[in-house]
Design a protein around this motif. Sequence first.
Motif, PDB file in Angstrom:
ATOM      1  N   UNK A   1       0.815  -1.213   0.000  1.00 50.67           N
ATOM      2  CA  UNK A   1       0.000   0.000   0.000  1.00 50.67           C
ATOM      3  C   UNK A   1       0.849   1.264   0.000  1.00 50.67           C
ATOM      4  N   UNK A   2       2.134   1.132  -0.274  1.00 54.45           N
ATOM      5  CA  UNK A   2       3.019   2.299  -0.219  1.00 54.45           C
ATOM      6  C   UNK A   2       2.523   3.407  -1.148  1.00 54.45           C
ATOM      7  N   UNK A   3       2.532   4.629  -0.605  1.00 53.66           N
ATOM      8  CA  UNK A   3       2.133   5.834  -1.361  1.00 53.66           C
ATOM      9  C   UNK A   3       0.653   5.852  -1.732  1.00 53.66           C
ATOM     10  N   UNK A   4      -0.171   5.115  -1.003  1.00 54.58           N
ATOM     11  CA  UNK A   4      -1.604   5.106  -1.333  1.00 54.58           C
ATOM     12  C   UNK A   4      -2.328   6.343  -0.821  1.00 54.58           C
ATOM     13  N   UNK A   5      -1.696   7.149   0.040  1.00 53.06           N
ATOM     14  CA  UNK A   5      -2.184   8.495   0.271  1.00 53.06           C
ATOM     15  C   UNK A   5      -2.979   8.771   1.533  1.00 53.06           C
ATOM     16  N   UNK A   6      -3.347  10.063   1.639  1.00 47.95           N
ATOM     17  CA  UNK A   6      -3.978  10.595   2.835  1.00 47.95           C
ATOM     18  C   UNK A   6      -5.368  10.027   3.078  1.00 47.95           C
ATOM     19  N   UNK A   7      -6.125   9.771   2.008  1.00 51.48           N
ATOM     20  CA  UNK A   7      -7.469   9.224   2.178  1.00 51.48           C
ATOM     21  C   UNK A   7      -7.398   7.845   2.823  1.00 51.48           C
TER      22      UNK A   7
END
Length: 234
Positions: A32-38
């Motif tokens: 899930x690396x860099x999957x973000x703030x959401x």
Amino acid sequence: MTNFLAEMLGTMILIILGDGVVANVVLNKTKAQNSGWIVITSGWALGVTIPVFIFGTTSGAHFNPAVTLGLAAIGKFSWASVPSYLTAQFIGGFLGAVIVWVFYRPHFKETEDQGAKLGVFCTGPAIRDTFSNFICEFIGTFILVFAILGIGNTHMVDGLAPIVVGLIVWAIGITLGGTTGYAINPARDLGPRVAHYILPIHGKGHSDWGYAWIPVIAPITGGIVAAVFYNIIF
């Protein structure tokens, strides 16, 4: 003892899921690396919802010294029980962070960014400004406690309240979380920060103790002020 264990385990689960989603997003070589703030804000919201479902009828599912102290300040919680609740919450926060480190240990080794590693455990400001950082944590916690008190006086079908609490945390994270990482909970920040300081994390760097007082004092202040304000109005 039942309430102590409920608060400790509930806070521990909250941190396992909350710090866990941060690790999943920011550490190297996770799926899930860099999957973000959401993803992070959604994980934290669910991380609050699940233990509230489990322990809500046992201890009231505070999992947050700002909530405990806010309720005590307006007579909705016994001051005699405050020390045991706070102790349980900080222990739970620490244990949850240790479990996250064990779970993601190979990924900590693969990550060189010291800030990312610290961010798994505790919060830090996007722009370091003491006054602004304090105000952000104060306001975020004010809204959290004020909203929790509000839904506590709202008629709902059984089982809906924990979901609404999760939605409150999600809303705060999405709208207000980008400045300081929305600790809004001293146990959520201090317990894991101590774990970061103690654990033999590969290349971890410092634990940013100069900032650490803000996500403790500001949420406590915001929670108490919110509870008193709500009590005056309603």
